[in-house]
Design an enzyme around this catalytic site. Sequence first.
Site, mmCIF file in Angstrom:
data_model
loop_
_atom_site.group_PDB
_atom_site.id
_atom_site.type_symbol
_atom_site.label_atom_id
_atom_site.label_comp_id
_atom_site.label_asym_id
_atom_site.label_seq_id
_atom_site.Cartn_x
_atom_site.Cartn_y
_atom_site.Cartn_z
ATOM 1 N N ARG A 118 -18.225 -1.157 -2.491
ATOM 2 C CA ARG A 118 -18.116 0.238 -2.941
ATOM 3 C C ARG A 118 -18.203 0.342 -4.464
ATOM 4 N NH1 ARG A 118 -13.006 3.544 -1.111
ATOM 5 N NH2 ARG A 118 -12.075 2.468 -2.861
ATOM 6 N N LYS A 170 -8.575 3.158 11.339
ATOM 7 C CA LYS A 170 -8.813 2.866 9.913
ATOM 8 C C LYS A 170 -8.586 1.367 9.729
ATOM 9 C CE LYS A 170 -7.448 4.240 5.266
ATOM 10 N NZ LYS A 170 -7.421 2.902 4.749
ATOM 11 N N LYS A 192 -12.433 12.728 11.384
ATOM 12 C CA LYS A 192 -13.630 13.245 10.722
ATOM 13 C C LYS A 192 -14.179 14.446 11.487
ATOM 14 C CE LYS A 192 -14.915 8.523 9.555
ATOM 15 N NZ LYS A 192 -15.811 7.384 9.765
ATOM 16 N N ASP A 214 0.845 -1.200 0.000
ATOM 17 C CA ASP A 214 0.000 0.000 0.000
ATOM 18 C C ASP A 214 0.881 1.251 0.000
ATOM 19 O OD1 ASP A 214 -2.012 -1.781 0.201
ATOM 20 O OD2 ASP A 214 -2.782 -1.087 2.142
ATOM 21 N N GLU A 248 -16.625 -1.605 7.211
ATOM 22 C CA GLU A 248 -15.526 -2.364 6.633
ATOM 23 C C GLU A 248 -15.676 -3.837 7.012
ATOM 24 O OE1 GLU A 248 -13.692 -0.105 5.156
ATOM 25 O OE2 GLU A 248 -11.824 -1.099 4.613
ATOM 26 N N TYR A 270 -19.014 2.307 10.655
ATOM 27 C CA TYR A 270 -18.521 3.610 11.103
ATOM 28 C C TYR A 270 -19.132 4.813 10.389
ATOM 29 C CZ TYR A 270 -15.657 2.402 7.053
ATOM 30 O OH TYR A 270 -15.242 1.985 5.822
ATOM 31 N N CYS A 307 14.733 -34.873 -4.983
ATOM 32 C CA CYS A 307 14.923 -36.111 -5.736
ATOM 33 C C CYS A 307 15.796 -35.936 -6.976
ATOM 34 C CB CYS A 307 13.571 -36.711 -6.126
ATOM 35 S SG CYS A 307 12.698 -35.715 -7.337
ATOM 36 N N CYS A 353 8.798 -29.794 -9.711
ATOM 37 C CA CYS A 353 9.443 -31.088 -9.893
ATOM 38 C C CYS A 353 8.388 -31.995 -10.540
ATOM 39 C CB CYS A 353 9.869 -31.634 -8.528
ATOM 40 S SG CYS A 353 10.258 -33.385 -8.603
ATOM 41 N N LYS A 366 -2.091 7.632 7.857
ATOM 42 C CA LYS A 366 -1.675 6.224 7.811
ATOM 43 C C LYS A 366 -0.384 5.991 8.593
ATOM 44 C CE LYS A 366 -2.788 3.776 4.066
ATOM 45 N NZ LYS A 366 -3.002 3.403 2.653
ATOM 46 N N CYS A 409 15.457 -30.822 -8.651
ATOM 47 C CA CYS A 409 14.665 -30.894 -7.425
ATOM 48 C C CYS A 409 15.580 -31.150 -6.226
ATOM 49 C CB CYS A 409 13.632 -32.013 -7.539
ATOM 50 S SG CYS A 409 12.745 -32.269 -5.988
ATOM 51 N N GLU A 459 -11.023 7.804 14.612
ATOM 52 C CA GLU A 459 -11.386 6.368 14.618
ATOM 53 C C GLU A 459 -10.251 5.540 14.017
ATOM 54 O OE1 GLU A 459 -14.663 6.095 11.939
ATOM 55 O OE2 GLU A 459 -15.899 7.466 13.104
ATOM 56 N N CYS A 475 8.755 -38.223 -6.260
ATOM 57 C CA CYS A 475 9.546 -37.334 -5.396
ATOM 58 C C CYS A 475 9.054 -37.500 -3.947
ATOM 59 C CB CYS A 475 9.346 -35.903 -5.870
ATOM 60 S SG CYS A 475 10.013 -34.679 -4.758
ATOM 61 N N TYR A 503 2.164 1.925 -3.391
ATOM 62 C CA TYR A 503 1.051 2.400 -4.223
ATOM 63 C C TYR A 503 0.766 3.870 -3.912
ATOM 64 C CZ TYR A 503 -3.754 2.889 -5.890
ATOM 65 O OH TYR A 503 -4.891 3.319 -6.529
ATOM 66 N N ASP A 504 0.727 4.209 -2.617
ATOM 67 C CA ASP A 504 0.462 5.600 -2.232
ATOM 68 C C ASP A 504 1.535 6.529 -2.798
ATOM 69 O OD1 ASP A 504 -1.829 4.924 -0.865
ATOM 70 O OD2 ASP A 504 -0.833 4.723 1.077
ATOM 71 N N ASP A 532 -8.221 -2.129 7.891
ATOM 72 C CA ASP A 532 -7.690 -2.518 6.581
ATOM 73 C C ASP A 532 -8.509 -3.699 6.054
ATOM 74 O OD1 ASP A 532 -6.119 -2.551 4.398
ATOM 75 O OD2 ASP A 532 -4.353 -3.421 5.376
ATOM 76 N N SER A 549 -13.845 7.659 -1.312
ATOM 77 C CA SER A 549 -12.649 7.152 -0.642
ATOM 78 C C SER A 549 -12.172 8.230 0.345
ATOM 79 C CB SER A 549 -11.604 6.853 -1.707
ATOM 80 O OG SER A 549 -10.456 6.383 -1.091
ATOM 81 N N LEU A 550 -10.944 8.142 0.787
ATOM 82 C CA LEU A 550 -10.413 9.156 1.704
ATOM 83 C C LEU A 550 -9.066 9.640 1.188
ATOM 84 C CD1 LEU A 550 -10.884 7.444 5.197
ATOM 85 C CD2 LEU A 550 -11.933 9.581 4.471
#
Length: 696
Positions: free
Chosen positions: A163, A142, A318, A44, A201, A253, A439, A454, A342, A436, A140, A459, A47-48, A144, A109-110
């Site tokens: 959503r 958050k 909030k 995450d 959530e 929430y 084996c 394998c 976050k 392997c 509050e 095996c 990504y952010d 996940d 979203s937020l």
Amino acid sequence: MLVETTCRLKVTAKESKGRIEDLREQIRGHDELYYRHANPEISDRAYDRLKNRLSELEKNQSQLDLFDEKPPSEKSLGNGTEDLSPSQTIGDDRLTAFESYRHIVPMLSLDNTYAKEEFLQFDQRLGKLFDLESLSYVVEPKIDGVAISLTYEKGVLVRAVTRGNGVEGDVVTQNILHIKALPERIKGSSAIPELIEIRGEIFMSYKEFLRINKDREAAEENLYANPRNLAAGTVKLLDPKEARNRNLGIVLYGLGASKPKGLFTRQSDFHDAILDWNLPTVENRWLVESAEDAWSAIEKLDLLRHKYEYPTDGAVIKLDSLAMQVEAGATSKAPRWAIAYKFETEQQETILEDIQTQVGRTGTVTPVAHLKPVVVAGSTVARATLHNADELARKDLRIGDTIVVEKAGEIIPQVVKAILEKRPLDAVPYSFPTKCPECDTELLRAEGEAAWRCPSRDCPAQIRGRIQYYASRNCMDIENLGEAVIQQLVERELVRDVADLYDLGRDDFLQLEGFAEKSADNLLEALEASKKQELWRLVCGLGIKHVGATAAKDLAREIGSLEALSKASEADLTAIDGVGDIMADSIRAYFADDSNSNRIPRFQEQGLNLECILTTFGADARLSGQTFVLTGTLDMLTREEAGEKIEALGGRVSSSVSKKTSYVVAGPGAGSKLVKAEKLKVTVLDELAFLKMMED
Ligand code: IVH
């Protein structure tokens, strides 16, 4: 000078436009993996970072006046959000297999931040807007998980919707109805509104995540990387029965629409109502009077959240006044009255001491990092999976490297990267084995697959894996036949195939380390008892690719015997609800192999139960072969109870109406399923007729 400046800007603009397109493409790809497939490739945090970078570049680009259109954030959220940059949209989790539903109030979203400074700027912006020195906030946790919107009409839960794209989501009611903490009917001292959309959530607890992954590991199914992915995957299961086997949780929430409007004046009043209605809500919340106090609450939350049973990745702050929330408004993707702060994922440095490989039941070779033990987020980490050879090559890890570890979803240890500046001169590059490790057979990789396998059925690691799986709790549930015993049995060549287990005698067990007469007899007894297990357990234990416990139950019930299953045609198999082409092909390929089909007469001689005795599904199996779809609200029964009644009589509950559906049980509020049933001329029963049918 002027010319020079213009030229420089042009070059920068062109470069940045290319970079923007590139980032948008990457982010769209990550959105698809995260929202639709519940299987993100990056953290995450990473990504952010990509999203922040995109927003920055887009901001600069619009300063250079490259857009002649209105900035996307001013566009209203409609169904055509595909044209917007992903920095302005909220992803889309909708899948074609689900019925869609338009939220009365869109689900946004937020905006999020990792910096205290940005949180304070958020407060200053609002302070300026309202011309107030300090504002009241609710802080509050958050959670996940996966966002959900529940609609209660006259106090009865009629719908749960994801959503989706914020405007329209997927109806997943069947998959979440079984959540124990979620009442189907709300009661309390405060008035029950005509209609209310409540947002929250869905989560998977750490405990449940570990249990499910353990079972999946035994079945050699792909593991979920973290509880959020598992929650998202479960919410979108096509078979609600499978969803029922996984214990989801829920925290509520937020308020969407309500009839009548204006039921609450503050977010904190809404929280009080949720509690009064006995709905599950956040574990802690803080009503504060200033940004400073909000910050203290965030710090407290960061200490407390580690004790929660589910993952949290931040705090949501909030505005408490709902009137002020309306005044502050929203952009196309997030409200201006709330922000998510976050928490950084805890990372630790340690030494990569070794990389070893493990061979699984189907021959998949998985690299595992052996680490100098280090405490990460409260527990000692000494191993971390490296997933596959490609992942290992991408990270270019060398033995002796100092590496960074963290816990994905706060739970699964993973190696983030090697710290190149700390790489010792004698660090050893790792080369993935070509043979392997168990084996020595040459490893193979199928086109398009990440895993090396394998290919040898002989095996020893695969033999052990197949037997362990057969004996596991989910399958034949053979007590005392654990890993250590199986290891010895295979090492001493006493067992190569699951059927060999039933030819073992007391003396065979007495040769094994740690065995005395009593333990040998106990194991023999457990093996004898397993012969009477229900057919689905045996079908599951064979380890046919794509056939898990739910499919094994359907196959056993519909086909009736192992012999018949081994001879079933593609058409026989796909006629069963829940069995598709891929599973049917896999079953046929399995029995086309002599070593598998020859096991059936052997099992017969050994006295195993190879038939589906219908009494397994209750004394009366008169609904065998019949499929029911439940829709709308039932008054006298919960959906769960109705489903149990059907299954007890040998019937099956499905979430979607098709030509194969025998009955649709429709209560008030039934929508598109009822329409489809009428179109396909499927018999529709009301609750009373259904109850009568169960009693007759
Ligand atoms: S309020 C209009 N409160 O985080 C905004 N969201 O990253 C409503 N989330 O989409 C969201 N815990 O799915 C809110 N206490 C909480 C939350 C929360 C988790 C999720 C939610 C949201 C996402 C944004």
